[in-house]
Design a protein around this motif. Structure first.
Motif: not given
Length: 288
Positions: A269-282
Motif C-alpha cells: 500500500q506504499y507509493y512505490w511508483v515514485h522514484k524515491r532514489f532518483k537523486d544520489q550524492p556525489d
C-alpha cells in the motif's frame, strides 16, 4: 477535454457500491501494470532495493498489488469527494490515539505516502473539530490540479498551502492550534534535502518534519491510513516522545526508520511508483 471526461466518470462512481468500484480498481490496476512499463520498472527497482531478501515471486506479487491499490485509491476519490457526507463518514474509520488530536496544542501529523493518504485527510477534516492545514504540490495538468484542490477542500475549510507560500503561514497555523498534515517522505530534490538511509539505500529526504515541529514547538503524531474492504482505516498513533531533537540529520534518519516499520506492515500500500532514489550524492548514478 479528455482529462475532464475521465474525472467526470470518476465522480459518477460515487453512486456505485464500493465493491463495484474496488473491482474496477483491480481491473484497472492490472491494466496499468501490464501497459505502463516505465512505471512498472520503477516499482520493481524500488522493491528490490528495499527488500533484497524477497523472492522474485514476492516482488511481483507486491508490484501487482501496488498498481491495484494505486488504481483503487484513484477511483475511490469519486466517493471521497462526491458521495453524500454520510457515506464518507461510514466508510472512513478513525482509530487509535484520537485523544492526541484533542485540545489546541500544536500538532504535526506525520502522514506517509500510503495510497490511502487522501482518505486519511478526508476523514480527519470531516470527523475532527479542529481546522487542518496541509502543503499542496501543484499538478502538471490544470484540470486535475483544480479537481484535487476542490476535493481536498471538501470538509472543514482546511488550509491548502502551496510550496511557494513559504513556512511562515504554516508555522502560524500550527501556533493557532491547527494541525499540519505533512507528507515529507518523497524525493523533493537534493537542494533542501538531507542524505539519509531508507531501507539501507541513500535517499534525499526533506527534514521538514523535524523543522516544523521545532519552529512551532509541536508534537509529532503519526497517522497511517490503510485501504480496507469496508473503505479505509485511519490510525492515529501516540505522539513521539523523543522528537524533535536539536539534530536535524538524526531526526530525519529516525523518521525514515520509523516509516519503514509502518511500511513493513503493509508494503503493497506504499507509493512505490515514485522514484524515491532518483537523486544520489556525489554524482552517483541513480538506479532507474
Amino acid at each position: 477535454m479528455f482529462t475532464r471526461l475521465i474525472l467526470r466518470v470518476i465522480e459518477y462512481l460515487a453512486y456505485l457500491p464500493l465493491s463495484w468500484v474496488r473491482g474496477m480498481g483491480v481491473v484497472l490496476g492490472w491494466l496499468l501494470y501490464l501497459v505502463v512499463g516505465s512505471r512498472r520498472k520503477v516499482v520493481y527497482i524500488n522493491l528490490r532495493l528495499c527488500f533484497p531478501h524477497w523472492t522474485q515471486k514476492q516482488v511481483r506479487r507486491c508490484a501487482v498489488q501496488t498498481f491495484v491499490h494505486f488504481a483503487q485509491s484513484w477511483l475511490d476519490r469519486g466517493w471521497l469527494w462526491h458521495a453524500p457526507a454520510e457515506v464518507t463518514r461510514q466508510r472512513i474509520r478513525l482509530t487509535g490515539a484520537l485523544n492526541e488530536l484533542q485540545g489546541s496544542e500544536p500538532v504535526v501529523l506525520f502522514a506517509p505516502h500510503f495510497f490511502a493518504l487522501d482518505a486519511g485527510w478526508t476523514g480527519l477534516t470531516q470527523q475532527i473539530s479542529r481546522r487542518l492545514n496541509t502543503i499542496y504540490t501543484d499538478q502538471a495538468n490544470k484540470d486535475s490540479d483544480a479537481w484535487i484542490l476542490r476535493g481536498r477542500a471538501r470538509f472543514g475549510a482546511p488550509g491548502l498551502f502551496g510550496r511557494v507560500d513559504g513556512v511562515k503561514p504554516i508555522v502560524a497555523g500550527l501556533k493557532r492550534g491547527e494541525p499540519l498534515y505533512l507528507l515529507p517522505d518523497m524525493n523533493f530534490g537534493p537542494h533542501e534535502s538531507l542524505w539519509v538511509t531508507f531501507y539501507g539505500a541513500t535517499a534525499a529526504t526533506v527534514p521538514s518534519l523535524s523543522r516544523f515541529a521545532r519552529l512551532a514547538r509541536a508534537k509529532v503524531v503519526p497517522v497511517v491510513s490503510r485501504i480496507t474492504s469496508e473503505g479505509y482505516e485511519v490510525k492515529v498513533m501516540e505522539a513521539w516522545t523523543d522528537f524533535p531533537t536539536s539534530d536535524l540529520l538524526a531526526d530525519t534518519a529516525l523518521m525514515n526508520q520509523r516509516l519503514q516499520s509502518y511500511i513493513d506492515d503493509m508494503p503493497d500500500q506504499y507509493y512505490w511508483v515514485h522514484k524515491r532514489f532518483k537523486d544520489q550524492p556525489d554524482g552517483k548514478h541513480p538506479p532507474y
